[in-house]
Structures are given as structure tokens and as C-alpha cells.
Scaffold this active site. Structure first.
Site, PDB file in Angstrom:
ATOM      1  N   ASP A  37       0.862  -1.195   0.000  1.00  9.88           N
ATOM      2  CA  ASP A  37       0.000   0.000   0.000  1.00  9.88           C
ATOM      3  C   ASP A  37       0.893   1.238   0.000  1.00  9.88           C
ATOM      4  O   ASP A  37       2.118   1.139   0.134  1.00  9.88           O
ATOM      5  CB  ASP A  37      -0.923   0.020   1.246  1.00  9.88           C
ATOM      6  CG  ASP A  37      -2.258   0.734   0.979  1.00  9.88           C
ATOM      7  OD1 ASP A  37      -2.231   1.951   0.732  1.00  9.88           O
ATOM      8  OD2 ASP A  37      -3.319   0.070   1.008  1.00  9.88           O
ATOM      9  N   VAL A  65       1.129   1.371  -6.831  1.00 11.88           N
ATOM     10  CA  VAL A  65       0.907   0.481  -7.985  1.00 11.88           C
ATOM     11  C   VAL A  65       1.202   1.142  -9.334  1.00 11.88           C
ATOM     12  O   VAL A  65       1.273   0.460 -10.355  1.00 11.88           O
ATOM     13  CB  VAL A  65      -0.541  -0.097  -8.012  1.00 11.88           C
ATOM     14  CG1 VAL A  65      -0.772  -1.019  -6.829  1.00 11.88           C
ATOM     15  CG2 VAL A  65      -1.591   1.011  -8.081  1.00 11.88           C
ATOM     16  N   TYR A 161     -14.974   6.161 -13.357  1.00 12.22           N
ATOM     17  CA  TYR A 161     -14.705   4.953 -12.552  1.00 12.22           C
ATOM     18  C   TYR A 161     -15.206   3.720 -13.308  1.00 12.22           C
ATOM     19  O   TYR A 161     -14.503   2.714 -13.414  1.00 12.22           O
ATOM     20  CB  TYR A 161     -15.402   5.081 -11.193  1.00 12.22           C
ATOM     21  CG  TYR A 161     -15.234   3.898 -10.264  1.00 12.22           C
ATOM     22  CD1 TYR A 161     -14.034   3.676  -9.574  1.00 12.22           C
ATOM     23  CD2 TYR A 161     -16.283   2.999 -10.042  1.00 12.22           C
ATOM     24  CE1 TYR A 161     -13.890   2.601  -8.711  1.00 12.22           C
ATOM     25  CE2 TYR A 161     -16.147   1.920  -9.185  1.00 12.22           C
ATOM     26  CZ  TYR A 161     -14.949   1.729  -8.516  1.00 12.22           C
ATOM     27  OH  TYR A 161     -14.808   0.653  -7.654  1.00 12.22           O
ATOM     28  N   LYS A 165     -13.204   0.297 -14.525  1.00 11.82           N
ATOM     29  CA  LYS A 165     -13.571  -1.044 -14.047  1.00 11.82           C
ATOM     30  C   LYS A 165     -14.042  -1.934 -15.207  1.00 11.82           C
ATOM     31  O   LYS A 165     -13.859  -3.157 -15.181  1.00 11.82           O
ATOM     32  CB  LYS A 165     -14.608  -0.952 -12.932  1.00 11.82           C
ATOM     33  CG  LYS A 165     -14.056  -0.293 -11.658  1.00 11.82           C
ATOM     34  CD  LYS A 165     -12.836  -1.042 -11.100  1.00 11.82           C
ATOM     35  CE  LYS A 165     -12.359  -0.468  -9.777  1.00 11.82           C
ATOM     36  NZ  LYS A 165     -11.215  -1.241  -9.220  1.00 11.82           N
ATOM     37  N   THR A 198     -16.610   0.515   3.300  1.00 13.62           N
ATOM     38  CA  THR A 198     -15.180   0.803   3.486  1.00 13.62           C
ATOM     39  C   THR A 198     -15.019   2.317   3.319  1.00 13.62           C
ATOM     40  O   THR A 198     -16.011   3.017   3.086  1.00 13.62           O
ATOM     41  CB  THR A 198     -14.317   0.114   2.398  1.00 13.62           C
ATOM     42  OG1 THR A 198     -14.713   0.672   1.119  1.00 13.62           O
ATOM     43  CG2 THR A 198     -14.502  -1.383   2.363  1.00 13.62           C
TER      44      THR A 198
HETATM   45  N1  LIG Z   1     -16.034  -0.331  -1.459  1.00 14.78           N
HETATM   46  C1  LIG Z   1     -16.790  -0.521  -2.523  1.00 14.78           C
HETATM   47  O1  LIG Z   1     -17.977  -0.188  -2.504  1.00 14.78           O
HETATM   48  C2  LIG Z   1     -16.230  -1.163  -3.772  1.00 14.78           C
HETATM   49  C3  LIG Z   1     -17.134  -1.598  -4.740  1.00 14.78           C
HETATM   50  C4  LIG Z   1     -16.653  -2.175  -5.905  1.00 14.78           C
HETATM   51  C5  LIG Z   1     -15.287  -2.316  -6.095  1.00 14.78           C
HETATM   52  N2  LIG Z   1     -14.428  -1.888  -5.152  1.00 14.78           N
HETATM   53  C6  LIG Z   1     -12.996  -2.032  -5.443  1.00 14.78           C
HETATM   54  O2  LIG Z   1     -12.371  -2.792  -4.412  1.00 14.78           O
HETATM   55  C7  LIG Z   1     -11.010  -2.366  -4.254  1.00 14.78           C
HETATM   56  C8  LIG Z   1     -10.752  -2.059  -2.786  1.00 14.78           C
HETATM   57  O3  LIG Z   1     -11.609  -0.988  -2.394  1.00 14.78           O
HETATM   58  P1  LIG Z   1     -11.946  -0.621  -0.878  1.00 14.78           P
HETATM   59  O4  LIG Z   1     -13.407  -0.420  -0.813  1.00 14.78           O
HETATM   60  O5  LIG Z   1     -11.294  -1.544   0.059  1.00 14.78           O
HETATM   61  O6  LIG Z   1     -11.280   0.848  -0.830  1.00 14.78           O
HETATM   62  P2  LIG Z   1     -10.362   1.566   0.230  1.00 14.78           P
HETATM   63  O7  LIG Z   1     -10.274   2.971  -0.208  1.00 14.78           O
HETATM   64  O8  LIG Z   1     -10.808   1.255   1.623  1.00 14.78           O
HETATM   65  O9  LIG Z   1      -8.970   0.827   0.008  1.00 14.78           O
HETATM   66  C9  LIG Z   1      -8.222   1.006  -1.163  1.00 14.78           C
HETATM   67  C10 LIG Z   1      -6.753   0.897  -0.802  1.00 14.78           C
HETATM   68  O10 LIG Z   1      -6.003   1.151  -1.990  1.00 14.78           O
HETATM   69  C11 LIG Z   1      -4.900   1.952  -1.619  1.00 14.78           C
HETATM   70  N3  LIG Z   1      -4.339   2.690  -2.748  1.00 14.78           N
HETATM   71  C12 LIG Z   1      -4.831   3.784  -3.374  1.00 14.78           C
HETATM   72  N4  LIG Z   1      -3.979   4.205  -4.328  1.00 14.78           N
HETATM   73  C13 LIG Z   1      -2.925   3.345  -4.295  1.00 14.78           C
HETATM   74  C14 LIG Z   1      -1.732   3.233  -5.047  1.00 14.78           C
HETATM   75  N5  LIG Z   1      -1.401   4.128  -6.012  1.00 14.78           N
HETATM   76  N6  LIG Z   1      -0.895   2.217  -4.781  1.00 14.78           N
HETATM   77  C15 LIG Z   1      -1.207   1.309  -3.808  1.00 14.78           C
HETATM   78  N7  LIG Z   1      -2.305   1.379  -3.045  1.00 14.78           N
HETATM   79  C16 LIG Z   1      -3.163   2.382  -3.308  1.00 14.78           C
HETATM   80  C17 LIG Z   1      -5.437   2.878  -0.554  1.00 14.78           C
HETATM   81  O11 LIG Z   1      -4.394   3.470   0.207  1.00 14.78           O
HETATM   82  C18 LIG Z   1      -6.320   1.936   0.256  1.00 14.78           C
HETATM   83  O12 LIG Z   1      -5.630   1.311   1.286  1.00 14.78           O
HETATM   84  C19 LIG Z   1     -10.836  -1.169  -5.202  1.00 14.78           C
HETATM   85  O13 LIG Z   1     -10.232  -1.587  -6.399  1.00 14.78           O
HETATM   86  C20 LIG Z   1     -12.263  -0.727  -5.458  1.00 14.78           C
HETATM   87  O14 LIG Z   1     -12.392  -0.038  -6.680  1.00 14.78           O
HETATM   88  C21 LIG Z   1     -14.864  -1.323  -3.989  1.00 14.78           C
END
Ligand SMILES: NC(=O)c1ccc[n+]([C@@H]2O[C@H](COP(=O)([O-])OP(=O)(O)OC[C@H]3O[C@@H](n4cnc5c(N)ncnc54)[C@H](O)[C@@H]3O)[C@@H](O)[C@H]2O)c1
Length: 268
Positions: A37, A65, A161, A165, A198
Site C-alpha cells: 500500500d 501500484v 470509474y 472497471k 469501506t
Molecule cells: N467499497 C466498494 O464499494 C467497492 C465496490 C466495488 C469495487 N471496489 C474495489 O475494491 C477495491 C478495494 O476498495 P476498498 O473499498 O477496500 O477501498 P479503500 O479505499 O478502503 O482501500 C483502497 C486501498 O487502496 C490503496 N491505494 C490507493 N492508491 C494506491 C496506489 N497508487 N498504490 C497502492 N495502493 C493504493 C489505498 O491506500 C487503500 O488502502 C478497489 O479496487 C475498489 O475499486 C470497492
């Protein structure tokens, strides 16, 4: 079922949220996990919480990343500490929360750098280690990419977004086909969560409240829940359990597929 004994995983964006819970469940299932992270303090805290005092099942690595050198260092750290790499979860992601009229080019470039370039770099730069591990394992290695329901149907709140995706959804299928064609024994699948509680889930609700014109986040939450057939928002463990299944040998016949865990929202 869903055991990961002897396997080694690298999860991006795993300091918190879905990635953090996935790291915890993977260790519970018997894996060693590298937590990557950009939130270094939070990432180290997550590793301490997973391992407890004296534990040696997880390690934190700084991983932006969008940077090739960070990926190379993360793979080296995972392999150096745990000996190999069987599993990659491209989980790091951003949500923009803006409509087309207000989003700027710079915001798109940041969003696509993390959500798309990050998945490309992770897959490419972990490939040699995943391929090496796959040769020595009966069912091979596995990658899971975090897409979204917004990668299957259009997001009502954030078209950019959705564009990222949707890209992840088809990249997953194409990468799965490439690795199968080359005989690499690396399965690639995508995960499609609905709205999950989250930090990103909060951001989605704030955006929805703004678009409702009220800025009432609790009202936005109630609206989301009312529309969900299952009647509640998802929590990280709902998604983490699906990811653990996808990377386990129980999913040995799954590749190029998507697993939708969304409380029924896209069934309507
Ligand atoms: N929460 C939702 O409703 C939801 C729904 C569909 C998909 N997702 C996907 O699930 C995944 C996780 O989401 P989440 O809800 O846990 O979000 P979150 O924001 O809680 O966690 C995302 C993590 O990614 C990290 N991050 C951001 N930019 C980064 C980078 N450049 N390099 C490395 N790490 C980086 C952040 O620091 C964070 O810890 C994401 O890809 C998100 O798009 C989430």
C-alpha cells in the site's frame, strides 16, 4: 475448502478495506501474505493486527501500484521473505465521485493510473514469479483483479470509474486467455463487489448524497439499502471470502470469469 496452506500472496492496497480483510482471511486460511500500500503506517498496523506478537505470516511493503520500481521491490520482498509468489490480488483502487462535466483531465489521469495502469503493471511484473511458482504446483498460480459492479453495468455516479472497471473486467478475460494459450498455469479472474462499507464505500455515499442535492449521507445510505435485494450493504469480509475462494485450488477450473458479490443489485 478454500485452504491456502503453503501459498504466498501479494495484495495491493491492502492496508485497509477489502484488501486488508483479504490479507487477514488468507493468513487464516494458511497463506503467507505481503501487504502492499501507499499508507505505510496503516499497512504496518494491519500486519501487526494480522500476525500478533512474534507472528511471521505477513509483511508490509511500500507499493505505489503506478510505479514499476515499487512492484519490483514488492515482488522481491515477498519472494525474499516467503520464498515464492503464488497469488496476486490487484486490489488497490480509487473512486473519483465526479460526473463528466466536473471531472478534469488530471483527475482522469490519476484514476486511470491507479485503476488501469496499476493492474497492468502488477500483472506484468509479478508474472515471472507467478509462473515459476505455477510450474511447481499442481493447480498453478492465481490472480484476482478487483473490478466492480460498475465494470458490468454503468455507475450512476461516476462514468470515469466505470470506464476503468470495465477495462479491468475485459483485461482479466484477455490475460486469462493469453496465459492459458502460453501454458503458464496462471488463472485470472475478476471480483465484482457492489457497494461495500469501506472508506471507498463512504466516498460513494457522499457522492450519492451530493447528487441527491441534500448532502445527507445517512439518507443516501438508506436509499442504497432499500434498493438492495439482500437488504444490507456489503462488508469487506463478504468480498474477501470470495477472493479467497477464487485464489484457492477449489476454483481450479475457473479462469477468465467474474464473481459478482453485490447483494443482488445487478440481478434487477
Ligand atoms: N467499497 C466498494 O464499494 C467497492 C465496490 C466495488 C469495487 N471496489 C474495489 O475494491 C477495491 C478495494 O476498495 P476498498 O473499498 O477496500 O477501498 P479503500 O479505499 O478502503 O482501500 C483502497 C486501498 O487502496 C490503496 N491505494 C490507493 N492508491 C494506491 C496506489 N497508487 N498504490 C497502492 N495502493 C493504493 C489505498 O491506500 C487503500 O488502502 C478497489 O479496487 C475498489 O475499486 C470497492
Amino acid at each position: 475448502m478454500n485452504r491456502l496452506d503453503g501459498k504466498v500472496a501479494l495484495i495491493s492496497g491492502a492496508a485497509r478495506g477489502i484488501g486488508g480483510e483479504t490479507a487477514r482471511l488468507m493468513v487464516e486460511a494458511g497463506a503467507k501474505v505481503a501487504v502492499g500500500d501507499v499508507l505505510d503506517e496503516k499497512g504496518r498496523e494491519t500486519v501487526r493486527a494480522i500476525d500478533g506478537p512474534g507472528g511471521d505470516n505477513s509483511v508490509y511493503v511500500h507499493l505505489d501500484v503506478t510505479r514499476e520500481e515499487d512492484w519490483n521491490a514488492a515482488v522481491a520482498a515477498a519472494v525474499g521473505r516467503f520464498g515464492k509468489l503464488d497469488i496476486l490480488v490487484n486490489n488497490a483502487g480509487l473512486f473519483l465521485g465526479k460526473d463528466l462535466e466536473s471531472a478534469s483531465l488530471a483527475e482522469w489521469e490519476r484514476l486511470s493510473a491507479v485503476n488501469l495502469t496499476g493492474v497492468f503493471l502488477g500483472t506484468k511484473l509479478c508474472l515471472p514469479a507467478l509462473r515459476d511458482a505455477a510450474q511447481k504446483s499442481p493447480h498453478g498460480s492465481a490472480i484476482v483483479n478487483l473490478a466492480s459492479t460498475a465494470g458490468i453495468v454503468g455507475s450512476t455516479q461516476d462514468p470515469l470509474y466505470s470506464m476503468t472497471k470495465g477495462g479491468v473486467t475485459l483485461f482479466t478475460k484477455s490475460a486469462a486467455l493469453e496465459f492459458a494459450r502460453k501454458g503458464y498455469k496462471i488463472r485470472v479472474n475478476s471480483m465484482h463487489p457492489g457497494t461495500i462499507d469501506t472508506d471507498m464505500g463512504d466516498q460513494v455515499l457522499v457522492t450519492r448524497a451530493r447528487n441527491l442535492g441534500t448532502n445527507d449521507v445517512e439518507a443516501a445510505r438508506r436509499q442504497v439499502i432499500e434498493r438492495l435485494p439482500i437488504g444490507r450493504m456489503g462488508i469487506p469480509t463478504d468480498i474477501a471470502k470470495g477472493i479467497v475462494f477464487l485464489v484457492s485450488d477449489d476454483a481450479a477450473f475457473m479462469t477468465g470469469a467474474g464473481l459478482v458479490i453485490d447483494g443482488g443489485i445487478t440481478a434487477q
